[in-house]
Each structure stands twice: as C-alpha cells, then as structure tokens.
Write an enzyme that holds these catalytic residues in place. Structure first.
Site, PDB file in Angstrom:
ATOM      1  N   GLY A  78       4.034   3.160  -1.249  1.00 20.30           N
ATOM      2  CA  GLY A  78       5.079   3.140  -2.259  1.00 20.30           C
ATOM      3  C   GLY A  78       6.026   4.306  -2.091  1.00 20.30           C
ATOM      4  O   GLY A  78       5.805   5.192  -1.258  1.00 20.30           O
ATOM      5  N   GLY A 114       7.867   7.416  -4.257  1.00 22.69           N
ATOM      6  CA  GLY A 114       7.804   8.134  -5.517  1.00 22.69           C
ATOM      7  C   GLY A 114       9.055   8.938  -5.808  1.00 22.69           C
ATOM      8  O   GLY A 114       9.807   9.314  -4.898  1.00 22.69           O
ATOM      9  N   ALA A 157       0.813  -1.211   0.000  1.00 23.55           N
ATOM     10  CA  ALA A 157       0.000   0.000   0.000  1.00 23.55           C
ATOM     11  C   ALA A 157       0.850   1.267   0.000  1.00 23.55           C
ATOM     12  O   ALA A 157       0.451   2.285  -0.563  1.00 23.55           O
ATOM     13  CB  ALA A 157      -0.933  -0.004   1.204  1.00 23.55           C
ATOM     14  N   TYR A 208       9.167  11.694 -15.904  1.00 23.67           N
ATOM     15  CA  TYR A 208      10.039  12.140 -14.815  1.00 23.67           C
ATOM     16  C   TYR A 208      11.511  12.191 -15.239  1.00 23.67           C
ATOM     17  O   TYR A 208      12.321  12.852 -14.586  1.00 23.67           O
ATOM     18  CB  TYR A 208       9.933  11.219 -13.595  1.00 23.67           C
ATOM     19  CG  TYR A 208       8.587  11.165 -12.931  1.00 23.67           C
ATOM     20  CD1 TYR A 208       7.539  12.029 -13.280  1.00 23.67           C
ATOM     21  CD2 TYR A 208       8.334  10.227 -11.934  1.00 23.67           C
ATOM     22  CE1 TYR A 208       6.301  11.944 -12.662  1.00 23.67           C
ATOM     23  CE2 TYR A 208       7.101  10.146 -11.304  1.00 23.67           C
ATOM     24  CZ  TYR A 208       6.094  10.995 -11.682  1.00 23.67           C
ATOM     25  OH  TYR A 208       4.871  10.906 -11.067  1.00 23.67           O
TER      26      TYR A 208
END
Length: 297
Positions: free
Chosen positions: A21, A23, A19, A53
């Site tokens: 993560g 980034g 659940a 990104y």
C-alpha cells in the site's frame, strides 16, 4: 507467490487487498494530492490514511482526479482515540467518509488501543462491527494492538479484526505480535516498513538504509535496501505501507517484483531485530497525552 506482480492478500472475511500500500503519515495536506497521484500513476491501488493525519480530504481528491474506478482502489483509514466510544466512532466514520468523498470504506481500523479507557476501545470496536454489518465498511481492524490488547478485545468482540497495523521493520520485527496475529487469523500490516522511524529517533544504531547486511543483500540482487525490506515483508506474508512524497522513490518502492530473497537472506534480515520500538509505547497512549480533536467534515 509470483514475483511478476504485487501479490494480493485475502483477509479473514474474504476481502482482498493489494499487499503493498501507499501511506501518507506526516505528509502535509498541500503535498498529499501530488504524492497520492504519483502513487496511483505508478500502480499502487491501496492507499492508507488516518483521521489523525489531517489529509483524508486530499487523499480523496487525488483518487477522484486519478480517473480510476473507485472499486479499483482499496481505501483504508483509522479512527483516532479522541473519537472512541460507540456513537463517537460511528460519527468518526461519517467524518472520514465525507472527507474522502466515499460512501464505503474498504478498511476502517482503530488507530491505537486506549489502555486506560479500554471500555471506550471496546465500544469503538463495537461501532466498527455495526458499520461492517451495515455494509458501510468492507473490513475492520486495529492498529498498534499488543497480544494482551488483542486478547482483551476478543473477549467481547463478535468479529475478529481483519488487520493489525503495527510498527515492523528489520530493526523492530515484533515477532510476538506477529505470532499473536497469526494465531487469530489477523493480517499483520507494517507501518514504517523500511524503518523510516529509525532515521530520526534516538536509541537506534543508525538508519536501516545504511545497514551493511541490507546493503549486501541489495547489491546481490541489484536493487536498493528499501526494496529488499519491502520484499522481506511481502515474502513473509505481511502487508506493507511505505510512504514518500518523492515521485522517484514512490516508483522505486513499488518495484519489488522480479527478484526473490532466499531463506538465508530472510533469516539474516530477521536477525537484525534490536527490540527497540520507534513509535510510542502502546501502554503510554492516553487521552491526556495524545487526545486531539478531529475536525468535522
């Protein structure tokens, strides 16, 4: 839900992901390897990046250097709007997989709806369905899709998205989008989950980290406001993707077990919603304004 471990969430196709993560939005490539390495050492096993990104290659390098089994790390990335269209999106997978150094992605999502060319959005999603059927990705989804976008996509899609990654934090909860996701069996995944976007965008009443309600709840549990916000997401069944390049904060944000918010605290956080979006309005995303070329691998 256990408060002793980061919970796993099961997607609508049976795939399981952690659940919480990590980034790497706006993380410079030269800082990405160290940041992801710190996250993996801390215990994160879900890494979220995106073609736009510009740091997929560095994410992949950090994963390789970690020494962890590839099967133990859930890798998620996104296709940018410049690569929408059936063939272009298939090639976008090739570019991302090569930069990440993987043969299979755990989750591949469309980064934005493209309202002025929704035909390209539909074709891009059809490519994701092909990649899923071929086993090159384990799950597919979308990002920043509003209820109308979901309805339009589902009118032609054969696979319901597993995930919709959207801006969610105490100052912008997007309850209508969360409800639409829930109705369709789509997991809501929060970007900017601790309201980082509020720190530098106009139109807010200040940083979430300085909010008196959040600070009061944090003091009651002996934790930080950031940990309170992440716990709020997890207890309400969302996936959350915090980010940082600071090793101490990376570890601190992972420490969201060992305490639990009660119903009144959850409701108090919900009540902070201002309805003010920090990111771009999905309706304003066009190729003219936001189109950028995604380099080859």
């Amino acid at each position: 839900m256990s408060v002793n471990a980061i919970p796993n969430l099961t997607l609508n196709n049976g795939v399981v992901l952690p659940a919480l993560g990590f980034g790497v939005f706006q993380t410079p490539p030269d800082e990405t390897i160290d940041a992801v390495a710190a996250a993996l050492r801390t215990g994160y096993r879900h890494i979220d990046t995106a073609a736009a990104y510009g740091n997929e290659r560095e994410v992949g390098e950090a994963i390789r250097r970690s020494g962890l089994d590839r099967a133990d790390i859930f890798v998620e990335t996104k296709v940018w709007i410049s690569d929408y269209g059936y063939d272009a999106t298939l090639h976008a997978f090739d570019k991302s997989a090569a930069k990440l150094g993987v043969e299979q992605l755990d989750l591949l999502i469309l980064h934005q709806p493209l309202p002025t060319r929704f035909d390209l959005t539909v074709e891009a999603y059809r490519a994701l369905e092909t990649l899923l059927a071929d086993g090159r990705v384990r799950a597919i989804g979308v990002s920043n899709f509003m209820p109308g976008h979901l309805d339009e996509l589902l009118g032609s899609a054969s696979v319901v998205p597993a995930v919709n990654q959207i801006e969610v934090h105490p100052y912008f909860r997007q309850s209508d989008v969360i409800a639409a996701d829930d109705e369709h069996g789509i997991l809501t995944q929060a970007w900017s989950p601790i309201g980082g976007i509020t720190y530098y965008r106009e139109g807010y009443r200040g940083s979430t980290l300085d909010d008196p309600t959040l600070l009061g709840i944090a003091r009651a549990h002996g934790v930080t406001a950031a940990r309170v916000m992440l716990r709020w997401h997890l207890q309400q069944g969302r996936s959350a993707i915090p980010k940082s390049v600071n090793a101490h904060r990376i570890a601190e944000n992972f420490a969201v077990t060992g305490f639990e918010l009660d119903e009144s605290e959850l409701a108090a956080i919900d009540a902070l919603d201002t309805g003010v979006r920090g990111g771009p309005e999905p309706a304003d995303v066009t190729l003219d304004r936001f189109g950028i070329a995604i380099p080859e691998a």
